[in-house]
Scaffold this active site. Sequence first.
Site, PDB file in Angstrom:
ATOM      1  CG  HIS A 116      -3.768  -0.270  -2.110  1.00 21.98           C
ATOM      2  ND1 HIS A 116      -2.684  -0.978  -2.570  1.00 21.98           N
ATOM      3  CD2 HIS A 116      -4.012  -0.705  -0.842  1.00 21.98           C
ATOM      4  CE1 HIS A 116      -2.275  -1.801  -1.606  1.00 21.98           C
ATOM      5  NE2 HIS A 116      -3.058  -1.669  -0.564  1.00 21.98           N
TER       6      HIS A 116
ATOM      7  CD  GLN B 176      -0.574  -9.167  -0.710  1.00 23.31           C
ATOM      8  OE1 GLN B 176       0.001  -8.089  -0.674  1.00 23.31           O
ATOM      9  NE2 GLN B 176      -1.500  -9.521   0.174  1.00 23.31           N
TER      10      GLN B 176
ATOM     11  CE  LYS C 175      -9.203 -10.067   7.786  1.00 15.45           C
ATOM     12  NZ  LYS C 175      -7.969 -10.799   7.567  1.00 15.45           N
TER      13      LYS C 175
ATOM     14  CG  HIS D  73      -5.767  -2.152   1.922  1.00 16.16           C
ATOM     15  ND1 HIS D  73      -4.416  -1.970   2.070  1.00 16.16           N
ATOM     16  CD2 HIS D  73      -6.351  -1.263   2.752  1.00 16.16           C
ATOM     17  CE1 HIS D  73      -4.196  -1.023   2.954  1.00 16.16           C
ATOM     18  NE2 HIS D  73      -5.357  -0.574   3.396  1.00 16.16           N
TER      19      HIS D  73
ATOM     20  CB  CYS E 277      -1.003   0.014   1.152  1.00 15.28           C
ATOM     21  SG  CYS E 277      -0.451  -0.832   2.617  1.00 15.28           S
TER      22      CYS E 277
ATOM     23  NE  ARG F 152       1.835  -9.893   4.414  1.00 16.53           N
ATOM     24  CZ  ARG F 152       0.543  -9.840   4.175  1.00 16.53           C
ATOM     25  NH1 ARG F 152      -0.275 -10.704   4.754  1.00 16.53           N
ATOM     26  NH2 ARG F 152       0.039  -8.921   3.377  1.00 16.53           N
TER      27      ARG F 152
ATOM     28  CG  ASP G 154      -2.198  -5.409  -2.768  1.00 14.86           C
ATOM     29  OD1 ASP G 154      -3.412  -5.321  -2.500  1.00 14.86           O
ATOM     30  OD2 ASP G 154      -1.297  -5.061  -1.984  1.00 14.86           O
TER      31      ASP G 154
END
Length: 645
Positions: free
Chosen positions: A386, A382, A465, A511, A335, A364, A384
């Site tokens: 935003h 990911q 979420k 997200h 992000c 991670r 991903d």
Amino acid sequence: MSKEIEVTLLPSGQKIKAAEGASVSEILGKAAAGKLLIAAKLDGQLVDLNQKLDRDACLEAIDKDCPEAIKILRHSAAHIMAQAVRALFPEARIAIGPAIENGFYYDFDVERPFTQQDLEQIEEGMRKIISQKLAFSRKDMPREEAIGLFSSMGEKYKVELLEEFRDPTVSIYQQGDFIDLCRGPHIPQTGVLRAFKLTGVAGAYWRGDEHNRMLQRIYGTAFFDVESLKKYLTFLEEAQKRDHRRLGKELDLFSFSDEVGAGMVIYHPKGALIRHILENFEKREHLLRGYQIVIGPTLLKTDLWKKSGHFDHYRENMYFTEIDEQSYGVKPMNCLSHMLIYKSKMRSYRDLPLRYFELGTVHRHEKSGVLHGLLRVRQFTQDDAHILCTPDQLNDEIKSIIDFVSEVMGIFGFEFEIEISTRPQDSIGSDEDWQRATSALTHALEEKGYDYFVCEGEGAFYGPKIDIKLKDALDRRWQCATIQCDFTLPERFDLNYIGADGARHRPVMVHRVILGAMERFLGVLIEHYAGAFPVWLAPVQAIIVTVTDAQLDFAGAVCAQLRSRGVRVEVDTRSEKLGYKIREAQMQKVPYMLVIGDKEVQGAGVAPRKRDGTQLGLMTSSEFADLVEKECLESSKGRVGLNIV
RNA sequence: GCCGGCGUAGCUCAGGGGUAGAGCAGCUGAUUCGUAAUCAGCAGGCCGCGGGUUCAAAUCCCAUCGCCGGCUCCA
């Protein structure tokens, strides 16, 4: 002279008279004609068969075919197991023992962990208890009395539970000399349990809290008949055959190396190719929906992670390093750079929503014990994005993400479960923001007509979420897609846009990932297809097998032609018999085998054989390429043909 | 991270104090074969890595890395 009561039998609605104080089994016994009764529903509440009736009521029999019955059986099996454990290990303290999705477990506090041999002995003990046909009898008693009873037995875990109960009265169940605190109901007697197996033993924290003592949990499963148990055990074996870790090795897709480190995937050519196809597919799907592709760095200064709140709330999971005496953090999420892109210039309400998409690779630090093949790793990529939008646009954005997820999952043929997770303990932002974000998510789901579970306190630290869970071959659920609201990061980074009113406003941020992590998705995908990928995803779509070496030149020419059309094809050049090469291709789950013998050379074509054994007869290589392209488009619902790579 | 189990050839596994084994895969040769395994020969190992006990360790002990089943945590 006893009074009579009126009992309405469900589902028939038939009303019958019974003596006051008659038991459920006495009342149902006549009506149940030969069926094995397990329990009953008394005015909608599950009760034991020996429950006495003292008033008019509705009564519904629960026989072994009712969905509730198997849970009752397994719960009773847990009690029987606990009884056997207590007989063998008198010092064992019992904790809790519920029925679970495919069986049951019971937690024990014991001096030493159970061994495989212990399990066999416990099973033997259970068989003994079953053969004694001991009745399960229920007794209601005041909570205080139960505390006294369990204290006298030294059952401290039961006492701890009882001390937190609110009800003035609790129930206990006894079979033989074994007494347990339990709501019930249970099977009438231990002989009802016909088929069971203890499947494993594992450590488990008391009450699921890692600060508590670790107990020993024995898992088992139980069925009403031996055939069902056998069927279940066969299912487990079959599931193991489609375990992605095993298939990953067999199909040469990926590997792990202890020299590299835990949780780091090494993609071999075929695995890398599948991932490449998935990623190209994803980029197109995102561009189609108005997302913009961006790329951010892997290392960002630690100060920035402090600003975002990650340093305070996510540090445990992050890796840090130093460059020129500056501290940097390896990104665990994508992000931050997306926020900086937003901030790189002045934004107008006319620009919104902005949707930044990145196939972002994150690291991670997952605890060593949780790593699991591709499904739980330390480095992953990911899909991903935003989304930055006005508060008014939030609902539509969430709804279109849900549509996106459902379209994509439809292409792969996945069914999924949806969960909403609310504010956790360790979190940032005001209650009001959390409330707004949570209701934005629930409203979107409700408007779209999806069912969902609510997981209290399971949200991310920055917002609530929606999680979409897919099941793996062994029935474990894995989170893939997730949609997370975030009212706090825009605040911390002071994001704003100029509204129609000329004033500055704060955008809302979402997200979201669709497939989730490419690693995990690939893992679930391998199991979903049992390694037999649809043609559009298959790393090798066709393999050319010649009858003898004499056709190898022609095979090479066909291979070149097909490759020029974009078909992913290989030639098996070994001097083996046709059957051998077919078998190998079959085990590699290649969708098409192209047989070439003298007939095919003569006819200037190939004879395709499908993975399922069907033979398509002679056709030209160009016709075959058309066929593969058509099948790719069909199986990908029009998304992907031959030109994906 | 915690509890338990396990690391032997590329893969699947046997061997449990006294010279390291099998099947499959690989290589070489023969075979040239029509839709799920042709035959023969050869090669292949710091028994995960590091310590210790012992005359002697793949084997016993300790530590470490990794894997497996759970728990906790998560995409």
